[in-house]
Scaffold this motif. Structure first.
Motif, PDB file in Angstrom:
ATOM      1  N   UNK B 299       0.808  -1.265  -0.044  1.00 35.46           N
ATOM      2  CA  UNK B 299       0.117   0.064  -0.049  1.00 35.46           C
ATOM      3  C   UNK B 299       0.867   1.233  -0.199  1.00 35.46           C
ATOM      4  N   UNK B 300       1.874   1.340   0.925  1.00 34.30           N
ATOM      5  CA  UNK B 300       2.844   2.277   0.927  1.00 34.30           C
ATOM      6  C   UNK B 300       3.461   2.493  -0.368  1.00 34.30           C
ATOM      7  N   UNK B 301       3.865   1.582  -1.269  1.00 30.59           N
ATOM      8  CA  UNK B 301       4.325   1.586  -2.553  1.00 30.59           C
ATOM      9  C   UNK B 301       3.334   2.104  -3.597  1.00 30.59           C
ATOM     10  N   UNK B 302       2.261   1.779  -3.408  1.00 33.97           N
ATOM     11  CA  UNK B 302       1.203   2.456  -4.432  1.00 33.97           C
ATOM     12  C   UNK B 302       1.146   3.908  -4.024  1.00 33.97           C
ATOM     13  N   UNK B 303       1.029   4.255  -3.017  1.00 37.03           N
ATOM     14  CA  UNK B 303       0.678   5.476  -2.207  1.00 37.03           C
ATOM     15  C   UNK B 303       1.787   6.536  -2.712  1.00 37.03           C
ATOM     16  N   UNK B 304       3.018   5.794  -2.774  1.00 38.55           N
ATOM     17  CA  UNK B 304       4.186   6.803  -3.133  1.00 38.55           C
ATOM     18  C   UNK B 304       4.424   6.720  -4.724  1.00 38.55           C
ATOM     19  N   UNK B 305       3.504   6.096  -5.239  1.00 40.28           N
ATOM     20  CA  UNK B 305       3.616   6.090  -6.748  1.00 40.28           C
ATOM     21  C   UNK B 305       2.789   7.224  -7.173  1.00 40.28           C
ATOM     22  N   UNK B 306       1.960   7.726  -6.594  1.00 41.70           N
ATOM     23  CA  UNK B 306       1.039   8.883  -6.918  1.00 41.70           C
ATOM     24  C   UNK B 306       2.176  10.314  -7.114  1.00 41.70           C
ATOM     25  N   UNK B 307       2.179  10.793  -8.375  1.00 42.53           N
ATOM     26  CA  UNK B 307       3.295  11.843  -8.438  1.00 42.53           C
ATOM     27  C   UNK B 307       3.118  13.121  -7.945  1.00 42.53           C
ATOM     28  N   UNK B 308       2.685  13.226  -6.592  1.00 44.89           N
ATOM     29  CA  UNK B 308       2.512  14.161  -5.783  1.00 44.89           C
ATOM     30  C   UNK B 308       3.787  14.971  -5.992  1.00 44.89           C
ATOM     31  N   UNK B 309       3.962  16.503  -6.025  1.00 46.75           N
ATOM     32  CA  UNK B 309       4.990  17.186  -5.636  1.00 46.75           C
ATOM     33  C   UNK B 309       4.899  18.140  -4.463  1.00 46.75           C
ATOM     34  N   UNK B 310       5.498  17.534  -3.183  1.00 51.54           N
ATOM     35  CA  UNK B 310       5.033  18.443  -2.039  1.00 51.54           C
ATOM     36  C   UNK B 310       5.565  19.775  -2.208  1.00 51.54           C
ATOM     37  N   UNK B 311       6.954  19.756  -2.675  1.00 48.55           N
ATOM     38  CA  UNK B 311       7.705  21.263  -2.568  1.00 48.55           C
ATOM     39  C   UNK B 311       6.660  22.165  -3.571  1.00 48.55           C
ATOM     40  N   UNK B 312       6.382  21.642  -4.839  1.00 45.73           N
ATOM     41  CA  UNK B 312       5.457  22.475  -5.400  1.00 45.73           C
ATOM     42  C   UNK B 312       4.028  23.002  -4.773  1.00 45.73           C
ATOM     43  N   UNK B 313       3.556  21.956  -4.069  1.00 44.87           N
ATOM     44  CA  UNK B 313       2.328  22.193  -3.489  1.00 44.87           C
ATOM     45  C   UNK B 313       2.445  23.433  -2.322  1.00 44.87           C
ATOM     46  N   UNK B 314       3.608  23.066  -1.585  1.00 47.26           N
ATOM     47  CA  UNK B 314       3.803  23.831  -0.535  1.00 47.26           C
ATOM     48  C   UNK B 314       4.032  25.316  -0.900  1.00 47.26           C
ATOM     49  N   UNK B 315       4.498  25.391  -2.024  1.00 48.52           N
ATOM     50  CA  UNK B 315       4.967  26.692  -2.730  1.00 48.52           C
ATOM     51  C   UNK B 315       3.676  27.317  -3.294  1.00 48.52           C
ATOM     52  N   UNK B 316       2.808  26.494  -3.799  1.00 45.21           N
ATOM     53  CA  UNK B 316       1.574  26.910  -4.216  1.00 45.21           C
ATOM     54  C   UNK B 316       0.620  27.503  -3.183  1.00 45.21           C
ATOM     55  N   UNK B 317       0.619  26.821  -1.886  1.00 41.21           N
ATOM     56  CA  UNK B 317      -0.035  27.261  -0.798  1.00 41.21           C
ATOM     57  C   UNK B 317       0.542  28.190   0.055  1.00 41.21           C
ATOM     58  N   UNK B 318       1.820  28.437  -0.285  1.00 38.45           N
ATOM     59  CA  UNK B 318       2.563  29.275   0.728  1.00 38.45           C
ATOM     60  C   UNK B 318       2.666  28.809   2.226  1.00 38.45           C
ATOM     61  N   UNK B 319       3.136  27.650   2.331  1.00 37.29           N
ATOM     62  CA  UNK B 319       3.402  27.178   3.582  1.00 37.29           C
ATOM     63  C   UNK B 319       4.781  26.482   3.474  1.00 37.29           C
ATOM     64  N   UNK B 320       5.497  26.492   4.836  1.00 34.51           N
ATOM     65  CA  UNK B 320       6.692  25.760   4.906  1.00 34.51           C
ATOM     66  C   UNK B 320       6.952  24.716   5.768  1.00 34.51           C
ATOM     67  N   UNK B 321       5.717  24.388   6.185  1.00 35.47           N
ATOM     68  CA  UNK B 321       5.764  22.969   6.887  1.00 35.47           C
ATOM     69  C   UNK B 321       4.460  22.205   6.342  1.00 35.47           C
ATOM     70  N   UNK B 322       4.603  21.089   6.965  1.00 33.74           N
ATOM     71  CA  UNK B 322       3.125  20.095   6.617  1.00 33.74           C
ATOM     72  C   UNK B 322       3.050  19.509   8.236  1.00 33.74           C
ATOM     73  N   UNK B 323       1.796  19.095   8.473  1.00 31.81           N
ATOM     74  CA  UNK B 323       1.398  18.177   9.582  1.00 31.81           C
ATOM     75  C   UNK B 323       2.098  16.917   9.096  1.00 31.81           C
ATOM     76  N   UNK B 324       2.150  16.037  10.088  1.00 33.43           N
ATOM     77  CA  UNK B 324       3.170  14.841  10.014  1.00 33.43           C
ATOM     78  C   UNK B 324       2.136  13.553  10.394  1.00 33.43           C
TER      79      UNK B 324
END
Lengths: 510, 510
Positions: B299-324
């Motif tokens: 499951x983790x492998x398949x979740x990791x295969x989703x090509x999200x770009x966290x850096x791009x999303x964080x920049x788009x939202x204007x945030x410098x940290x995420x919940x964990x």
């Protein structure tokens, strides 16, 4: 030697007891004979609208007050300020060895006319008691010569703060009617925007300070203690305000798509403010109470002598616990407070949307005591905020700032809408000679020890007077506690007005 | 034996690859030749206002949709519910060995007309690209036969959710044009109030469930992944909501007179909510994550295969940290969330008043995953609230209650404005045969593995279907990610519509 001293002291005591009793009797007689006349001047003054922003009517009030002073032989002037005019009067007494500066204000709180149970807040009516208890209006009261025992006048500023002005002038009239004069020179300053932060008064202090010089300042404002007993107040808390806005994502986000990943600014704000106080309502901001010395046993004793009934207050407010900053309400008021006065983030209730809000804001007020400087207290809170990992900004963050700092907060400070950092507290020590003198004259007049309030909770902007002119400041409140101050249907219990004339006459004659 | 199996498998693979390629080619040809016609039907449907509360127009939509189904040979009905009507169609295919239930909705989000950059949200326009990038309107687009590559249609429900309906019907037309028919019986349910919680659909489930029986349910709603790649979604989070109101004094009090003594309800609420999560955004409410088994390596492998770009999303939202909560956005969505969606107490900014507020309210949403039952999660939060010393009520406390309990909170729970406790999550395991089949047919059609979303963050009320009818539910989103869903200037990139026809045709033909 000891015996001689004791005899001299006894002679003085007898003289002043006799003097106080004599003054009270003659003033009460004067008042009984002149109720209609005193009330007529009161109603005339209440009939001029006095919201601070209503400039033409504010000036009408000022002019009418100047005329009232001139009629009593004051040298009277309108003192211009950046904003509303002050009315200033001076009454020199031959042979007087000192001067007392008296303060009151002639403006009143703004209000919603719809909430008043009478045609106009500026068309005074009389009721035969307290409206909330079902008291009825007394029609055509101006033609009456006496009034029922519980009668009240309903009008804006009936209590706050036109009645003390009327009482002070009637006291001078009463003294003169019995062949007396005030013992001290009278200086009187009437503020035209106390309800709008007294900016004009305070900012004009350097310009007019020579007019304000005196041996003591007496503030005529606020209600007596809820027990109705004579009250003297020796200080007032100051105030500083802070507005905190924590920033989240640049725009509100779908809480499903991003909840658990994009941090929530409301939660960040909550965690931050939660870190500022403990479960007992005590601030845990470093240094918050450091400037306040512990209360002495004597101070604690006097605070304990205030006849507050905590059980009754708690029942009245509908609360089953209190904060534990002091051992009692009076003790609690001797310390600075940190109060969340408002919270806002996105929407609640039927307007709620399932979003991660873009920001969250808390408005905070810090009540100050004499030892706590507004700027220093604000700095301590900001230091605390930084220690919780926040980057503090004074405007909305740009993209570079957002990219750099995990937690960003905008902090602005002020006092209400004003730009200065805060209003300082003031306090005259209760063993100061002026404090003792005022306490004694009221005790002698009313044959009971007045309730002594070391520091009242509310704020009046008197600290700059004490700092600039170096005199003690003491408040002598006279109006009824249940006067609906700052609210609709403000009223004055007439009995309080008649007693105020007596109290002020005694102080004038001391 | 092994060789035989391998040959059989290869033969099947070649056949299906050939079949998929053939279907794609013929459908693409059909679409290329019929763009104007497909768009015409789309524009006609978009021109009927479809806010769920607009009953007359909702019924016009339903009737037009029924006619569109009848023209394709469906047996079509309006199914009445407590609220808005459903449109139901059935297309029986000779020789079909199974039935697939397709779902879409024809209502759209309410909106503020002033915020649209066109005459009306129900008068579709075309632009030659994305409005925010400066794209220009293409006048008189109805007369065109082809459109620029980046062209978009702007109208309410262009993406959410009328285009999937148009694409599905065009897919049937396209199959037939090449002499094919769907391989499975088609049942189609069109919801008339998805944007208003689908109450009619869900509450009518017992009544109409025989019409919904099928071997699988396909949900046509929502956007493809932000990368624009083909996407399949196997689950959606549910939602439960809570509104918490902490009571302070019966009426707002002067913060000077009582600050440090009368407890502040905003502070109480803050302390309470602060106790619910840690600094990393993880809930610390007891048992909050207990029902969710750890993710397997696969499951983790398949979740990791989703090509999200966290850096791009964080920049788009204007945030410098995420919940964990999870190691990534996709992992985070596999867990329940606890989100403060709104906060309110007294006033801030220029309206701020120096008071101790009488109450403070937080609105909270809890996003659920399949393993977390809404009622159980709400109970856990309420248990947590009690452990913090609060007495929980469901209406305003009376005097006796106020006198008895030091901390009083009103807790109400629901889902948006609805009275039920929440909307459950659903999830079809990604190794379920239906999940594998859909994944494969999309992979074969587009020659690439689709992005597989195990659980999307948002909520669609499909869990009762899975529970009642026992079939797997899979979503096939087709519209562009940047469609301004739920917002003003909603749009559909036409290229997505043409591709959707191909995708749905491939699924119909599988």
């Amino acid at each position: 030697m000891k015996t001689q001293k004791a005899i001299a002291w006894l002679a003085l005591l007898v003289t002043s007891l006799y003097g106080a009793a004599q003054t009270r009797a003659s003033v009460e007689r004067y008042v009984a004979d002149h109720q209609q006349e005193i009330l007529g001047e009161f109603v005339s003054l209440l009939s001029i609208p006095n919201v601070a922003s209503d400039k033409p009517n504010i000036r009408k009030n000022a002019e009418q007050l100047r005329q009232m002073l001139l009629r009593r032989g004051f040298a009277a002037d309108i003192l211009e300020t950046d904003v509303n005019p002050l009315v200033y009067g001076e009454l020199r007494v031959p042979g007087a060895s000192r001067t007392i500066l008296w303060y009151a204000h002639y403006d009143g709180q703004p209000f919603d006319p719809k909430l008043w149970k009478q045609d106009s807040a500026f068309k005074p009516i009389m009721r035969d008691g307290r409206m909330e208890d079902g008291a009825k209006e007394i029609p055509d009261f101006s033609s009456l010569k006496t009034y029922p025992p519980g009668a009240r006048v309903y009008a804006r500023s009936a209590s706050d703060d036109k009645s003390p002005i009327i009482a002070l002038l009637a006291a001078i009239d009463a003294l003169r009617a019995s062949g007396q004069q005030p013992k001290s020179n009278v200086r009187l300053i009437l503020d035209g925007e106390e309800e709008a932060s007294s900016h004009g008064l305070i900012s004009s202090l350097p310009k007019y300070k020579d007019k304000y010089r005196a041996e003591m300042m007496l503030v005529l404002d606020g209600p007596v203690h809820s027990s109705g007993k004579p009250t003297v107040v020796f200080g007032g808390r100051g105030i500083a305000t802070l507005e905190l806005t924590v920033f989240g994502p640049k725009f509100a986000l779908h809480s499903g798509h991003y909840g658990n990943w994009v941090p929530n600014p409301a939660m960040d704000l909550i965690q931050l403010i939660a870190s500022m106080k403990d479960d007992n309502g005590r601030a845990v901001v470093e240094g918050f109470y450091d400037d306040v010395p512990p209360l002495t046993a004597e101070e604690k004793r006097i605070l304990a002598s205030v006849p507050d009934d905590p059980q009754e207050l708690m029942q009245f407010f509908g609360i089953a616990r209190t904060d534990k900053v002091g051992g009692s309400l009076q003790e609690a008021l001797q310390y600075p407070s940190l109060n969340v006065r408002g919270l806002r983030s996105a929407y609640i209730g039927s307007e709620a949307r399932t979003i991660i809000p873009e920001s969250a804001t808390a408005s905070i007020d810090i009540r100050l005591v004499r030892e706590t400087d507004p700027d220093r207290m604000i700095r301590r809170v900001i230091d605390h905020i930084r220690k919780q990992g926040f980057y503090v900004v004074d405007k909305d963050p740009d993209d570079a700032t957002r990219a750099k700092y995990p937690r960003i907060i905008r902090v602005t400070s002020g006092s209400g809408g004003a730009t200065f950092a805060g209003t300082k507290a003031y306090r005259t020590e209760m063993n100061h000679p002026a404090a003792v003198e005022i306490t004694n004259v009221i005790q002698r007049t009313w044959n009971e020890m007045p309730i002594r309030i070391r520091t009242m909770g509310g704020t009046v902007p008197m600290a700059p007077f004490a700092e600039t002119l170096g005199f003690p400041i003491i408040s002598i409140p006279v109006v009824n506690f249940d006067n609906n101050q700052h609210s609709e249907n403000e009223n004055l219990r007439l009995e309080n007005l008649w007693k105020a004339v007596v109290t002020f006459a005694a102080v004038l004659a001391m």
